[in-house]
Design a protein around this motif. Structure first.
Motif, PDB file in Angstrom:
ATOM      1  N   ALA A   1      -5.870   8.221   9.652  1.00 33.03           N
ATOM      2  CA  ALA A   1      -4.472   8.616   9.861  1.00 33.03           C
ATOM      3  C   ALA A   1      -3.536   7.428   9.628  1.00 33.03           C
ATOM      4  O   ALA A   1      -2.478   7.567   9.005  1.00 33.03           O
ATOM      5  CB  ALA A   1      -4.287   9.169  11.269  1.00 33.03           C
ATOM      6  N   LEU A   2      -3.921   6.245  10.121  1.00 25.45           N
ATOM      7  CA  LEU A   2      -3.106   5.050   9.895  1.00 25.45           C
ATOM      8  C   LEU A   2      -3.068   4.695   8.414  1.00 25.45           C
ATOM      9  O   LEU A   2      -2.017   4.294   7.888  1.00 25.45           O
ATOM     10  CB  LEU A   2      -3.659   3.881  10.709  1.00 25.45           C
ATOM     11  N   HIS A   3      -4.194   4.855   7.720  1.00 24.23           N
ATOM     12  CA  HIS A   3      -4.237   4.619   6.268  1.00 24.23           C
ATOM     13  C   HIS A   3      -3.262   5.531   5.551  1.00 24.23           C
ATOM     14  O   HIS A   3      -2.520   5.105   4.648  1.00 24.23           O
ATOM     15  CB  HIS A   3      -5.660   4.854   5.762  1.00 24.23           C
ATOM     16  N   MET A   4      -3.217   6.805   5.928  1.00 22.67           N
ATOM     17  CA  MET A   4      -2.293   7.751   5.297  1.00 22.67           C
ATOM     18  C   MET A   4      -0.850   7.319   5.498  1.00 22.67           C
ATOM     19  O   MET A   4      -0.017   7.463   4.594  1.00 22.67           O
ATOM     20  CB  MET A   4      -2.511   9.157   5.865  1.00 22.67           C
ATOM     21  N   ALA A   5      -0.542   6.773   6.670  1.00 17.71           N
ATOM     22  CA  ALA A   5       0.835   6.383   6.994  1.00 17.71           C
ATOM     23  C   ALA A   5       1.229   5.039   6.406  1.00 17.71           C
ATOM     24  O   ALA A   5       2.392   4.643   6.523  1.00 17.71           O
ATOM     25  CB  ALA A   5       1.009   6.332   8.514  1.00 17.71           C
ATOM     26  N   THR A   6       0.296   4.358   5.770  1.00 17.85           N
ATOM     27  CA  THR A   6       0.575   3.029   5.221  1.00 17.85           C
ATOM     28  C   THR A   6       0.123   2.942   3.766  1.00 17.85           C
ATOM     29  O   THR A   6       0.889   3.228   2.854  1.00 17.85           O
ATOM     30  CB  THR A   6      -0.101   1.945   6.087  1.00 17.85           C
ATOM     31  N   LEU A   7      -1.136   2.597   3.560  1.00 22.83           N
ATOM     32  CA  LEU A   7      -1.616   2.359   2.200  1.00 22.83           C
ATOM     33  C   LEU A   7      -1.654   3.621   1.355  1.00 22.83           C
ATOM     34  O   LEU A   7      -1.456   3.571   0.134  1.00 22.83           O
ATOM     35  CB  LEU A   7      -2.999   1.704   2.252  1.00 22.83           C
ATOM     36  N   GLY A   8      -1.900   4.775   1.979  1.00 24.13           N
ATOM     37  CA  GLY A   8      -1.882   6.028   1.214  1.00 24.13           C
ATOM     38  C   GLY A   8      -0.529   6.271   0.583  1.00 24.13           C
ATOM     39  O   GLY A   8      -0.431   6.648  -0.590  1.00 24.13           O
ATOM     40  N   GLY A   9       0.540   6.042   1.342  1.00 26.14           N
ATOM     41  CA  GLY A   9       1.881   6.187   0.788  1.00 26.14           C
ATOM     42  C   GLY A   9       2.181   5.156  -0.276  1.00 26.14           C
ATOM     43  O   GLY A   9       2.787   5.461  -1.313  1.00 26.14           O
ATOM     44  N   ALA A  10       1.748   3.912  -0.050  1.00 29.99           N
ATOM     45  CA  ALA A  10       1.997   2.855  -1.032  1.00 29.99           C
ATOM     46  C   ALA A  10       1.304   3.162  -2.353  1.00 29.99           C
ATOM     47  O   ALA A  10       1.873   2.956  -3.434  1.00 29.99           O
ATOM     48  CB  ALA A  10       1.519   1.514  -0.473  1.00 29.99           C
ATOM     49  N   ARG A  11       0.072   3.655  -2.287  1.00 32.49           N
ATOM     50  CA  ARG A  11      -0.654   3.983  -3.522  1.00 32.49           C
ATOM     51  C   ARG A  11       0.028   5.111  -4.279  1.00 32.49           C
ATOM     52  O   ARG A  11       0.118   5.081  -5.514  1.00 32.49           O
ATOM     53  CB  ARG A  11      -2.098   4.353  -3.185  1.00 32.49           C
ATOM     54  N   ALA A  12       0.499   6.110  -3.576  1.00 33.95           N
ATOM     55  CA  ALA A  12       1.193   7.216  -4.231  1.00 33.95           C
ATOM     56  C   ALA A  12       2.407   6.729  -4.996  1.00 33.95           C
ATOM     57  O   ALA A  12       2.709   7.216  -6.096  1.00 33.95           O
ATOM     58  CB  ALA A  12       1.596   8.259  -3.192  1.00 33.95           C
ATOM     59  N   LEU A  13       3.103   5.755  -4.440  1.00 33.68           N
ATOM     60  CA  LEU A  13       4.329   5.231  -5.053  1.00 33.68           C
ATOM     61  C   LEU A  13       4.067   4.137  -6.085  1.00 33.68           C
ATOM     62  O   LEU A  13       5.011   3.631  -6.689  1.00 33.68           O
ATOM     63  CB  LEU A  13       5.255   4.686  -3.959  1.00 33.68           C
ATOM     64  N   GLY A  14       2.818   3.766  -6.267  1.00 33.90           N
ATOM     65  CA  GLY A  14       2.506   2.670  -7.175  1.00 33.90           C
ATOM     66  C   GLY A  14       2.921   1.327  -6.620  1.00 33.90           C
ATOM     67  O   GLY A  14       3.111   0.362  -7.378  1.00 33.90           O
ATOM     68  N   LEU A  15       3.047   1.235  -5.283  1.00 35.92           N
ATOM     69  CA  LEU A  15       3.483   0.004  -4.636  1.00 35.92           C
ATOM     70  C   LEU A  15       2.366  -0.666  -3.846  1.00 35.92           C
ATOM     71  O   LEU A  15       2.612  -1.585  -3.064  1.00 35.92           O
ATOM     72  CB  LEU A  15       4.653   0.292  -3.681  1.00 35.92           C
ATOM     73  N   ASP A  16       1.117  -0.248  -4.056  1.00 41.51           N
ATOM     74  CA  ASP A  16       0.028  -0.758  -3.241  1.00 41.51           C
ATOM     75  C   ASP A  16      -0.323  -2.214  -3.525  1.00 41.51           C
ATOM     76  O   ASP A  16      -0.994  -2.852  -2.710  1.00 41.51           O
ATOM     77  CB  ASP A  16      -1.216   0.114  -3.379  1.00 41.51           C
ATOM     78  N   ALA A  17       0.129  -2.763  -4.635  1.00 39.08           N
ATOM     79  CA  ALA A  17      -0.059  -4.198  -4.871  1.00 39.08           C
ATOM     80  C   ALA A  17       0.974  -5.016  -4.106  1.00 39.08           C
ATOM     81  O   ALA A  17       0.839  -6.238  -3.978  1.00 39.08           O
ATOM     82  CB  ALA A  17       0.030  -4.513  -6.363  1.00 39.08           C
ATOM     83  N   LYS A  18       1.998  -4.342  -3.587  1.00 36.55           N
ATOM     84  CA  LYS A  18       3.112  -5.026  -2.920  1.00 36.55           C
ATOM     85  C   LYS A  18       3.123  -4.798  -1.421  1.00 36.55           C
ATOM     86  O   LYS A  18       3.471  -5.710  -0.655  1.00 36.55           O
ATOM     87  CB  LYS A  18       4.433  -4.560  -3.527  1.00 36.55           C
ATOM     88  N   THR A  19       2.771  -3.598  -0.976  1.00 37.27           N
ATOM     89  CA  THR A  19       2.924  -3.255   0.442  1.00 37.27           C
ATOM     90  C   THR A  19       1.842  -2.260   0.841  1.00 37.27           C
ATOM     91  O   THR A  19       1.007  -1.867   0.037  1.00 37.27           O
ATOM     92  CB  THR A  19       4.337  -2.695   0.709  1.00 37.27           C
ATOM     93  N   GLY A  20       1.823  -1.873   2.112  1.00 33.33           N
ATOM     94  CA  GLY A  20       0.876  -0.874   2.596  1.00 33.33           C
ATOM     95  C   GLY A  20      -0.312  -1.436   3.341  1.00 33.33           C
ATOM     96  O   GLY A  20      -1.021  -0.702   4.028  1.00 33.33           O
ATOM     97  N   SER A  21      -0.574  -2.729   3.213  1.00 37.49           N
ATOM     98  CA  SER A  21      -1.650  -3.382   3.953  1.00 37.49           C
ATOM     99  C   SER A  21      -1.284  -4.848   4.122  1.00 37.49           C
ATOM    100  O   SER A  21      -0.359  -5.343   3.476  1.00 37.49           O
ATOM    101  CB  SER A  21      -2.996  -3.232   3.238  1.00 37.49           C
ATOM    102  N   LEU A  22      -2.026  -5.533   5.006  1.00 42.92           N
ATOM    103  CA  LEU A  22      -1.723  -6.932   5.296  1.00 42.92           C
ATOM    104  C   LEU A  22      -2.747  -7.819   4.595  1.00 42.92           C
ATOM    105  O   LEU A  22      -3.807  -8.138   5.150  1.00 42.92           O
ATOM    106  CB  LEU A  22      -1.723  -7.174   6.807  1.00 42.92           C
ATOM    107  N   LEU A  23      -2.428  -8.195   3.377  1.00 45.95           N
ATOM    108  CA  LEU A  23      -3.277  -9.074   2.589  1.00 45.95           C
ATOM    109  C   LEU A  23      -2.446 -10.232   2.058  1.00 45.95           C
ATOM    110  O   LEU A  23      -1.261 -10.049   1.735  1.00 45.95           O
ATOM    111  CB  LEU A  23      -3.900  -8.322   1.401  1.00 45.95           C
ATOM    112  N   PRO A  24      -3.024 -11.416   1.939  1.00 45.48           N
ATOM    113  CA  PRO A  24      -2.290 -12.536   1.347  1.00 45.48           C
ATOM    114  C   PRO A  24      -1.752 -12.175  -0.036  1.00 45.48           C
ATOM    115  O   PRO A  24      -2.444 -11.541  -0.845  1.00 45.48           O
ATOM    116  CB  PRO A  24      -3.351 -13.641   1.267  1.00 45.48           C
ATOM    117  N   GLY A  25      -0.510 -12.537  -0.273  1.00 46.16           N
ATOM    118  CA  GLY A  25       0.154 -12.231  -1.531  1.00 46.16           C
ATOM    119  C   GLY A  25       1.030 -10.999  -1.482  1.00 46.16           C
ATOM    120  O   GLY A  25       1.907 -10.832  -2.329  1.00 46.16           O
ATOM    121  N   LYS A  26       0.806 -10.134  -0.495  1.00 45.35           N
ATOM    122  CA  LYS A  26       1.640  -8.938  -0.373  1.00 45.35           C
ATOM    123  C   LYS A  26       2.924  -9.250   0.382  1.00 45.35           C
ATOM    124  O   LYS A  26       3.026 -10.239   1.116  1.00 45.35           O
ATOM    125  CB  LYS A  26       0.880  -7.817   0.347  1.00 45.35           C
TER     126      LYS A  26
END
Length: 440
Positions: free
Chosen positions: A341-366
């Motif tokens: 459920a948390l994935h859907m509210a974060t990275l799932g949305g970012a991937r749909a928008l093509g923004l998963d390289a920028k946001t949606g999870s806490l990784l260095p460089g994002k």
């Protein structure tokens, strides 16, 4: 190393890798980006921060992503409630919009929505509404990330005269805002029942030319499907497939009424879906088959829909309801767990928008888009599993701090740079303009 910001937290849930919960760790941030995640002691030795936040009773997560909303419709919150979708739209909402929607309406309504979303931990929203330049300007003013829809209908509105006019105005807004780091764009044809084949073909061409997702309502009601069969001879999704719109760039909204073959079709084409459980229930549209979609490998994000049909822009509510509905409908308590459920509210949305390289999870460089949730309330005590608590216990009222692109937007539950009392007065002014004429 000198950095802008170091945040210590009791727990950090980076979302990537899946299922990870870091205890007593810190996030190092500089120039708006995440530099590192590491244990507190190691971070204290490695970094000299300009600002050091210690969140000893908090969980730190990626900022939430609202994958579908009509932000400006916050000014229509509660107008003509408890009605079926078509009656609500055709007899109440569309007439009210025809009388009142303007660039100023959109700017003011989007500011109101942005403040509500930021205070609830949402750092990015995907919008579909008229006057996209005004919506984008409001998002920039609030400091929230936004994917702005280049909306299109077949019929005229006060905003645009015809399909070509909608698209030209949307592209002009995109050109004007191409240098805004928080703003991206989607093509947003409203729905198969309001957009013709020629219009869809033009949208597809433009989406390919500017490399933008296509954001469209699909299979929201049984009536929509029945009408499509009468007019076009096929169900709406089959029509979109025939027109070439199914691809990894498609964000289908609602998708309540799907067959097994349609779920397989969405999965085969890499489409994403925006699941809006509260709106679907409130409008009696139904319950989307989320467990089947996830099992098939379809990427699913969460949306609130507009405040006129929800009536909250609250992704904590959507996470909890999505998980509970999936369990209830499937008869399986292990379906759609808290981490998913948390994935859907974060990275799932970012991937749909093509923004998963920028946001949606806490990784260095994002980008440093983060939300801190305070677990210092008796209603959240004790805590055996912080992710379970995020989905099943915590609410947006427990959000204490929010950062977008490394900039603090909410601090200790207070909005920064936004005058809440001014927004409340502004909403009251619009209410006086709209009422009582548009309430029946």
């Amino acid at each position: 190393m000198n950095i802008d910001l170091l945040i210590d937290a009791r727990w950090i849930v980076p979302v990537e890798p899946v299922g990870v919960v870091l205890e007593n760790h810190a996030v190092a941030i500089d120039a708006g980006k995440i530099v590192a995640l590491m244990p507190r002691a190691a971070a204290a030795e490695a970094f000299t921060p300009r600002v050091h936040r210690r969140l000893d009773r908090h969980v730190l997560i990626p900022g939430l992503i609202n994958l579908h909303t009509h932000a400006a419709m916050s000014l229509l919150r509660g107008l003509a409630d408890d009605l079926p979708l078509r009656e609500w739209l055709e007899n109440h909402i569309w007439p009210a919009e025809g009388r009142h929607v303007s660039a100023q309406f959109v700017y003011d309504g989007t500011r109101l929505a942005a403040a509500e979303m930021l205070r609830g931990g949402i750092t990015c929203f995907n919008d579909m509404y008229f006057y996209p330049k005004a919506a984008a300007d409001a998002a920039v003013a609030a400091g929230i990330r936004a994917a702005i829809g280049i909306v299109s209908f077949d019929f005229p509105t006060p905003y645009a005269a015809d399909p070509d006019d909608y698209l030209l105005k949307g592209l002009a807004a995109r050109d004007a805002l191409r240098d805004e780091p928080l703003i991206s764009f989607c093509l947003a044809p409203h729905a198969p029942y309001t957009v013709g084949d020629r219009n869809f073909a033009r949208v597809l061409t433009l989406a390919e030319q500017i490399d933008a997702p296509i954001h469209v309502h699909i299979h929201e009601t049984a009536h929509e499907i029945e009408e499509s069969i009468k007019v076009h001879g096929v169900r709406p999704l089959a029509r979109l497939h025939r027109l070439g719109l199914l691809s990894p760039g498609l964000i289908g909204v609602h998708a309540v009424h799907l067959t097994g073959d349609e779920i397989a079709l969405l999965a085969a084409h890499g489409c994403s879906l925006a699941h809006c459980p509260t709106s679907n229930l409130k409008l009696a549209s139904g319950i989307a088959p989320v467990s089947e979609l996830l099992h098939a490998g379809v990427n699913v994000g969460l949306g609130t829909d507009g405040a006129a049909s929800n009536n909250r822009l609250d992704l904590f509510q959507e996470m909890r309801l999505a998980a509970l509905l999936a369990k209830g409908v499937s008869g399986r308590a292990d379906v759609l767990g808290a981490h998913q459920a948390l994935h859907m509210a974060t990275l799932g949305g970012a991937r749909a928008l093509g923004l998963d390289a920028k946001t949606g999870s806490l990784l260095p460089g994002k980008a440093a888009d983060l939300c801190a949730v305070a677990f210092d309330d008796l209603a959240l005590s004790p805590c055996f599993d912080p992710v379970s608590h995020l989905v099943y216990v915590a609410g947006r009222e427990h959000v204490s701090d929010v950062w977008v692109d490394g900039q603090a937007r909410v601090e200790q539950r207070l909005l920064l740079g936004i005058d809440e009392s001014e927004l409340i007065k502004l909403a009251a002014l619009w209410q006086n303009k709209i009422c009582p004429r548009d309430v029946t």
